[in-house]
Design a protein around this motif. Structure first.
Motif, mmCIF file in Angstrom:
data_model
loop_
_atom_site.group_PDB
_atom_site.id
_atom_site.type_symbol
_atom_site.label_atom_id
_atom_site.label_comp_id
_atom_site.label_asym_id
_atom_site.label_seq_id
_atom_site.Cartn_x
_atom_site.Cartn_y
_atom_site.Cartn_z
ATOM 1 N N PRO A 17 0.796 -1.234 0.000
ATOM 2 C CA PRO A 17 0.000 0.000 0.000
ATOM 3 C C PRO A 17 0.831 1.288 0.000
ATOM 4 C CG PRO A 17 -1.023 -1.599 1.447
ATOM 5 C CD PRO A 17 0.285 -2.189 0.996
ATOM 6 N N PHE A 97 -6.778 2.146 -0.921
ATOM 7 C CA PHE A 97 -5.625 1.264 -1.111
ATOM 8 C C PHE A 97 -5.698 0.209 -0.022
ATOM 9 C CE2 PHE A 97 -4.828 5.511 -2.502
ATOM 10 C CZ PHE A 97 -4.125 5.401 -3.683
ATOM 11 N N ALA A 99 -4.432 -3.598 1.329
ATOM 12 C CA ALA A 99 -3.510 -4.723 1.189
ATOM 13 C C ALA A 99 -4.310 -5.953 0.770
ATOM 14 C CB ALA A 99 -2.785 -4.980 2.499
ATOM 15 N N THR A 104 -1.684 -4.701 -3.615
ATOM 16 C CA THR A 104 -2.659 -3.742 -3.102
ATOM 17 C C THR A 104 -3.817 -3.615 -4.078
ATOM 18 O OG1 THR A 104 -0.887 -2.475 -2.038
ATOM 19 C CG2 THR A 104 -2.986 -1.346 -2.344
#
Length: 143
Positions: A17, A97, A99, A104
């Protein structure tokens, strides 16, 4: 002014990210990916990455036939999780964003502009996000 339903586009980049965020918010990076087709480019971008700060990107046809400024004011800056931009025409764009396995997940939800068909707008924003993925994945591979 009636707005249709917001449109969401997304991609999965092979970066964590923090790196995905950097590629999305760095002005030099933005000029490398912020265009929907190869006959367009983004010769300049500016970013004041704070709530109330501005982002602006110059979009131009490569043949010089047309161009425009695409800009807005940041409503939310939550690095490296979410970014919201109130566009100069009043619409809202918000990018997250998250993970995910392999990198990402980057998702942008935006209000359509009411002029072009929603499918055309979705395709254009998705093409830009696809360029962003190519750029970001290339940075991960070379760094």
């Amino acid at each position: 002014m009636s707005q249709s339903n917001p449109i969401t586009v997304q991609t999965l980049v092979s970066a964590p990210p923090e790196a995905a965020w950097a590629a999305f918010t760095d002005p030099d990076a933005i000029t490398q990916w912020n265009f929907a087709s190869p006959d367009w480019h983004c010769p300049s971008a500016s970013v004041d990455l704070r709530e109330g700060g501005r982002q602006s990107a110059r979009m131009e046809a490569r043949d010089g036939s047309m161009g425009f400024e695409f800009g807005g004011t940041y409503q939310e800056v939550d690095a490296p999780n979410a970014l919201a931009l109130r566009l100069d025409d009043g619409r809202l764009s918000r990018t997250t964003f998250e993970a995910a396995e392999g990198g990402t997940r980057v998702s942008t939800t935006f209000d359509p502009d009411g002029t072009a068909p929603p499918e055309m707008q979705r395709d254009g924003w998705q093409a830009i996000l696809d360029n962003y993925k190519r750029y970001t994945d290339g940075q991960v591979g070379s760094g």
